[in-house]
Write an enzyme that holds these catalytic residues in place. Structure first.
Site, short mmCIF file in Angstrom:
data_model
loop_
_atom_site.label_atom_id
_atom_site.label_comp_id
_atom_site.label_asym_id
_atom_site.label_seq_id
_atom_site.Cartn_x
_atom_site.Cartn_y
_atom_site.Cartn_z
N HIS A 6 -8.02 2.22 0.29
CA HIS A 6 -8.70 2.90 -0.82
C HIS A 6 -7.89 2.85 -2.11
O HIS A 6 -8.43 3.08 -3.19
CB HIS A 6 -9.05 4.34 -0.44
CG HIS A 6 -7.90 5.31 -0.50
ND1 HIS A 6 -7.13 5.62 0.59
CD2 HIS A 6 -7.40 6.04 -1.53
CE1 HIS A 6 -6.21 6.51 0.25
NE2 HIS A 6 -6.36 6.78 -1.04
N ASP A 36 -8.29 2.12 6.71
CA ASP A 36 -7.65 2.45 5.43
C ASP A 36 -6.24 1.88 5.31
O ASP A 36 -5.27 2.60 5.02
CB ASP A 36 -7.63 3.97 5.19
CG ASP A 36 -7.44 4.30 3.71
OD1 ASP A 36 -7.66 3.41 2.87
OD2 ASP A 36 -7.06 5.45 3.40
N GLY A 69 -1.13 10.56 -5.28
CA GLY A 69 -0.15 9.55 -5.61
C GLY A 69 0.61 9.04 -4.40
O GLY A 69 1.18 7.95 -4.42
N SER A 126 -0.85 8.35 -1.54
CA SER A 126 -1.72 7.46 -0.77
C SER A 126 -1.18 6.03 -0.77
O SER A 126 -0.83 5.48 -1.81
CB SER A 126 -3.12 7.44 -1.37
OG SER A 126 -3.78 8.65 -1.16
#
Length: 202
Positions: free
Chosen positions: A62, A92, A161, A163
């Site tokens: 993502h 993901d 941030g 991720s």
């Protein structure tokens, strides 16, 4: 200072000192390889981790979205551009490759299938985006769900941030990539690295 969960690693001073040495050793190699990932055509940022000296980088799917390239900021302030090679949105996790040839600081990919409940893990990333005044913050927690089916779940604190940033075991191997914050800041999802490693060649 490091926050330790005594119930997960023993209660003696020697146990804690041994774990602290492992954390310090892992972090020493992990910090230079933990990058901030910036979109080129839209606002926002995430994190990533270099997993090969020739510039392969793991992040969250993502974070890259539909982009074909992303900018990377290293903790020393250097900036590189990376091509997005693939993204597995159900799990993901995504793979990038730095365009510029060179030898980069990197960490090894561990076996995320070996994780067990209450294992101690280390989370890193660039919460709130890249900040030249600090290195990637270190957060320590425990595994609640090992991640055989979809996500690893830990109590490592994550914020915006983070991720795409790395989750390490105490050997300093990356075994997860930060995916999403759970119901609380202390319940968070991480894509297991075997979701990428099992299909690396593809």
């Amino acid at each position: 200072p490091f926050l330790f969960h005594l119930s997960s690693y023993g209660t003696g001073i020697q146990d804690m000192q041994a774990m602290e040495k492992k954390v310090q050793s892992a972090v020493k190699r992990a910090v230079p390889a933990t990058v901030s990932v910036l979109a080129q055509n839209f606002p926002g940022s995430g994190s990533g981790v270099v997993v090969g000296e020739d510039g392969y980088v793991l992040t969250a799917a993502h974070v890259v979205g539909n982009a074909s390239a992303m900018d990377l900021l290293f903790p020393d302030g250097s900036r590189k551009t990376a091509q997005v090679l693939s993204a597995n949105f159900p799990r993901d996790i995504a793979l990038m490759k730095i365009n510029e040839e060179g030898v980069y600081p990197f960490v090894d990919i561990g076996d995320s299938k070996k994780l067990k409940i209450t294992d101690i893990v280390i989370a890193m990333g660039h919460p709130g985006g890249f900040d030249v005044r600090r290195s990637p913050p270190i957060r320590i927690g425990r595994v609640y769900v090992p991640g055989e089916k979809r996500f690893i779940i830990t109590d490592c604190t994550l914020v915006g941030g983070d991720s795409g940033g790395p989750l390490f075991n105490l050997a300093g191997e990356v075994i997860g990539i930060h995916s999403s914050i759970g119901g609380t800041l202390a319940s968070n999802n991480h894509a297991p690295t075997h979701a990428a490693k099992d299909h690396w060649e593809a």
